[in-house]
Each structure stands twice: as C-alpha cells, then as structure tokens.
Design a protein around this motif. Sequence first.
Motif, mmCIF file in Angstrom:
data_model
loop_
_atom_site.group_PDB
_atom_site.id
_atom_site.type_symbol
_atom_site.label_atom_id
_atom_site.label_comp_id
_atom_site.label_asym_id
_atom_site.label_seq_id
_atom_site.Cartn_x
_atom_site.Cartn_y
_atom_site.Cartn_z
ATOM 1 N N ARG A 43 42.724 -15.235 69.815
ATOM 2 C CA ARG A 43 43.506 -14.293 69.566
ATOM 3 C C ARG A 43 44.530 -15.064 68.495
ATOM 4 N NH1 ARG A 43 44.533 -13.138 75.809
ATOM 5 N NH2 ARG A 43 42.834 -11.306 75.888
ATOM 6 N N ALA A 44 44.990 -16.259 68.668
ATOM 7 C CA ALA A 44 45.850 -16.834 67.852
ATOM 8 C C ALA A 44 45.179 -16.908 66.588
ATOM 9 C CB ALA A 44 46.376 -18.199 68.379
ATOM 10 N N LEU A 45 44.077 -17.253 66.513
ATOM 11 C CA LEU A 45 43.363 -17.481 65.061
ATOM 12 C C LEU A 45 43.264 -15.917 64.464
ATOM 13 C CD1 LEU A 45 41.692 -18.741 63.102
ATOM 14 C CD2 LEU A 45 39.654 -18.304 64.463
ATOM 15 N N ALA A 46 43.024 -14.953 65.068
ATOM 16 C CA ALA A 46 43.116 -13.537 64.571
ATOM 17 C C ALA A 46 44.466 -13.262 63.990
ATOM 18 C CB ALA A 46 42.457 -12.756 65.622
ATOM 19 N N HIS A 47 45.576 -13.486 64.871
ATOM 20 C CA HIS A 47 46.720 -13.322 64.570
ATOM 21 C C HIS A 47 47.143 -14.073 63.356
ATOM 22 C CE1 HIS A 47 48.969 -10.818 67.402
ATOM 23 N NE2 HIS A 47 47.882 -11.197 68.338
ATOM 24 N N GLU A 48 46.843 -15.515 63.033
ATOM 25 C CA GLU A 48 46.800 -16.250 62.052
ATOM 26 C C GLU A 48 46.315 -15.706 60.648
ATOM 27 O OE1 GLU A 48 46.020 -20.817 60.494
ATOM 28 O OE2 GLU A 48 45.003 -19.891 62.242
ATOM 29 N N LEU A 49 45.026 -15.197 60.707
ATOM 30 C CA LEU A 49 44.304 -14.243 59.743
ATOM 31 C C LEU A 49 45.267 -13.069 59.015
ATOM 32 C CD1 LEU A 49 40.640 -14.611 60.655
ATOM 33 C CD2 LEU A 49 41.871 -15.627 58.669
ATOM 34 N N ASN A 50 45.750 -12.452 60.183
ATOM 35 C CA ASN A 50 46.496 -11.203 59.916
ATOM 36 C C ASN A 50 47.806 -11.663 59.093
ATOM 37 O OD1 ASN A 50 45.177 -8.563 60.571
ATOM 38 N ND2 ASN A 50 45.019 -9.581 62.575
ATOM 39 N N LEU A 51 48.662 -12.737 59.617
ATOM 40 C CA LEU A 51 49.811 -13.285 59.060
ATOM 41 C C LEU A 51 49.430 -13.610 57.871
ATOM 42 C CD1 LEU A 51 51.258 -14.913 62.011
ATOM 43 C CD2 LEU A 51 52.119 -12.804 60.946
ATOM 44 N N GLY B 117 49.238 -11.448 50.253
ATOM 45 C CA GLY B 117 48.772 -10.183 49.568
ATOM 46 C C GLY B 117 47.401 -10.080 49.068
ATOM 47 N N PRO B 118 47.063 -9.415 48.065
ATOM 48 C CA PRO B 118 45.598 -8.948 47.491
ATOM 49 C C PRO B 118 45.357 -10.316 47.092
ATOM 50 C CG PRO B 118 47.100 -7.156 46.829
ATOM 51 C CD PRO B 118 48.039 -8.369 47.568
ATOM 52 N N ALA B 119 46.052 -11.376 46.381
ATOM 53 C CA ALA B 119 45.879 -12.624 45.589
ATOM 54 C C ALA B 119 45.462 -13.518 46.694
ATOM 55 C CB ALA B 119 46.938 -13.076 44.859
ATOM 56 N N VAL C 243 42.638 -5.162 73.243
ATOM 57 C CA VAL C 243 43.461 -3.708 73.132
ATOM 58 C C VAL C 243 43.910 -3.741 71.753
ATOM 59 C CG1 VAL C 243 45.230 -2.507 74.027
ATOM 60 C CG2 VAL C 243 44.088 -3.991 75.646
ATOM 61 N N GLU C 244 44.751 -4.738 71.267
ATOM 62 C CA GLU C 244 45.335 -4.524 69.802
ATOM 63 C C GLU C 244 44.282 -4.838 68.643
ATOM 64 O OE1 GLU C 244 49.092 -6.587 69.940
ATOM 65 O OE2 GLU C 244 49.807 -5.077 71.154
ATOM 66 N N GLN C 245 44.258 -4.318 67.808
ATOM 67 C CA GLN C 245 43.354 -4.751 66.521
ATOM 68 C C GLN C 245 43.812 -6.050 65.968
ATOM 69 O OE1 GLN C 245 40.905 -2.970 66.064
ATOM 70 N NE2 GLN C 245 39.919 -3.061 63.833
ATOM 71 N N ARG C 246 45.150 -6.070 66.041
ATOM 72 C CA ARG C 246 45.614 -7.232 65.458
ATOM 73 C C ARG C 246 45.323 -8.707 65.956
ATOM 74 N NH1 ARG C 246 49.915 -7.996 61.742
ATOM 75 N NH2 ARG C 246 50.922 -9.933 61.940
ATOM 76 N N GLY C 247 44.960 -8.795 67.166
ATOM 77 C CA GLY C 247 44.340 -9.765 68.148
ATOM 78 C C GLY C 247 42.959 -9.939 68.211
ATOM 79 N N SER C 248 42.386 -9.296 67.272
ATOM 80 C CA SER C 248 40.944 -9.062 67.631
ATOM 81 C C SER C 248 40.133 -10.025 66.345
ATOM 82 C CB SER C 248 40.288 -7.644 67.449
ATOM 83 O OG SER C 248 39.052 -7.597 67.280
ATOM 84 N N LEU C 249 39.659 -11.031 66.836
ATOM 85 C CA LEU C 249 38.817 -11.837 65.732
ATOM 86 C C LEU C 249 37.764 -11.063 65.203
ATOM 87 C CD1 LEU C 249 38.554 -14.504 64.462
ATOM 88 C CD2 LEU C 249 37.326 -15.364 66.253
#
Length: 299
Positions: free
Chosen positions: A162-170, A176-178, A218-224
């Motif tokens: 989950r932490a890796l998924a959150h890291e990618l989202n952050l 941004g796009p770049a 449950v949350e998309q943000r924590g989904s790898l």
Amino acid sequence: MDFEDTLWTVLGAGLVLLMLVDVFRTLLYPHGSGPVGRAIMRGFWLVSRKLRGRGSFIAAPLAMAAVIGAWAGLAAIGWALLYLPHLTDGFVYGAGVPLRADFAEALYISLVTLSTVGFGDIVATHSLLRLVVALQAVTGFGLLTATVTWILQMYPALNRRRALAHELNLFREAAGPAGVLSLEPRHAAGLLESMAGNVALVSIDLLAFHETYYFREVEQRGSLPATVAYAQELASQAQRSDNPELQFAGRMLRAALDGLADVLRGKFGHSGTTSSDVFDSYELHHRHLRHGKPDANQP
C-alpha cells in the motif's frame, strides 16, 4: 489391532502429516505454500470475483480464518482417529465420566489436548499413547503460535504494498504530466532508485507471503494493481533522459518492475509476453471485470 483399527490409525496419521506439511510450507518454506491453504485462498478468491461491493474486500481475511480453521480441524480429527482404536482400554476415566468408545469421545479428547486445556477427566494410560497425547499438546501450542505469527507477518507485507501505491500516487500529483523530467535529475534519480527498492520488496513479499496477493484494496489510492503502470511510465521517462544518472535509475526501476512481473506471471498465472501485459492482467483481476465481461484468466 485389527484391520479397521489400523485403517483409522493410518488415516489419522495422514491427516496430521498433511496439517504439518501445510503449515510448514505456508509459514516456514521461503517461497512455498501449502496445498490446503492455497486451495482455500483460491476458492475464496474465485467467490469474491463474483461479489460486488465491500463483500469482495473481506474475502481474503475470511480465507485466512478458514485456513487456520482447516489446520485446526485436520489436527483435531487426525489425532481423534489415532485415539479411537484405543477407547476405552487405553484411557482412565474420572468419576462420573461415562465410558464411551465412539468418534465423538475421541474428538473430545483430541480437542481438549490440542487446546492444551487438559481437564484431566480422561487420561491416557499406555506409555506410547501418553507420548502421543503430549506431542499433540505441543503441536497445539505450536499451531497457535504459528497462526499468530502468520497474521503478524502478513499485514506488514500488505502495508509495504500500500505504501508503494501511495508513493506512486503522490509522485504523480506532485510531478504532474512531466513526471521525472520536471525534477532536478539527481533528485529524480534518487527517488526512482528508492522506488525500485520498494518494488523489489513487494516482489519478495509476494513470494514469501503469497496470500497477500488475494487482498483487495478498498481505496483506489492504495491499490498497487491500479498504480503500477505509472511506475513503468516513470522508468520510460528516465531512460529517455539525457542524464546518465537518471538513465541508470530508470533502468533500475525497469528491472525491478520486470522482476515483479515475473513473480506475477510465474506465481499467480498472469499471462502476457511483456511486463505491461502482465500488469494489465493484474489490474483487471483486481477490478473483477475485463472490458465489461468476467475475466477468464485465473491466478
């Protein structure tokens, strides 16, 4: 001992051995999983794919409870069958305890011994039988300890994923796009190298604790499964960079992602010739649907 007693003894010993092998392969074997536990986890996974809403997200915890229950059941029934041929001659019964020689009585003795309660109302008399009772008590205590350890090991592995998924989202929100090209190359390289190490940890967790695969977020943000494709984008951006340090970090991240794809392909049956194909299958499995239809591939 007649043929029937021998049959119960062999069957009981087989069930006990199956339990011990399954626990060993699940908890102690580095990259293995027991046949009973794996079958139960897969069964709950298949059922959860048919569910909608939050019911599908509790399937994996319920499956873990079912695996623990199966271990306890195999142990209790197996030892009960070992005791059954020795009822009632092999035991001393306390005052007021009726003499019975059926399976229910053997199962009662087995459950009391396995739980290490030890009421003392029925006690083995034969020296070998007393040793068997003592071994079951030790196994029961070990089984309790093993299941607690299994649970305590499982959730740190889930938290790392989950932490890796959150890291990618952050990273996606901040850059941004770049992507990595919006950062100073040395700083971006350090972030990608750290990310590559986290991806490698997730790969090791899936090998060591294959049960974690079956947990849905449950949350998309924590989904790898929903975010791993973005890591591939970052690796590609870094490899196209003119900075050698950033290129090296991109290659590291790409290698870590290829390793994760190999685990998903080899351990859980995801199809695909490229890592991108495997990650697409990984995401679709955890979304339940493939282009609006049930996905036929099963891990």
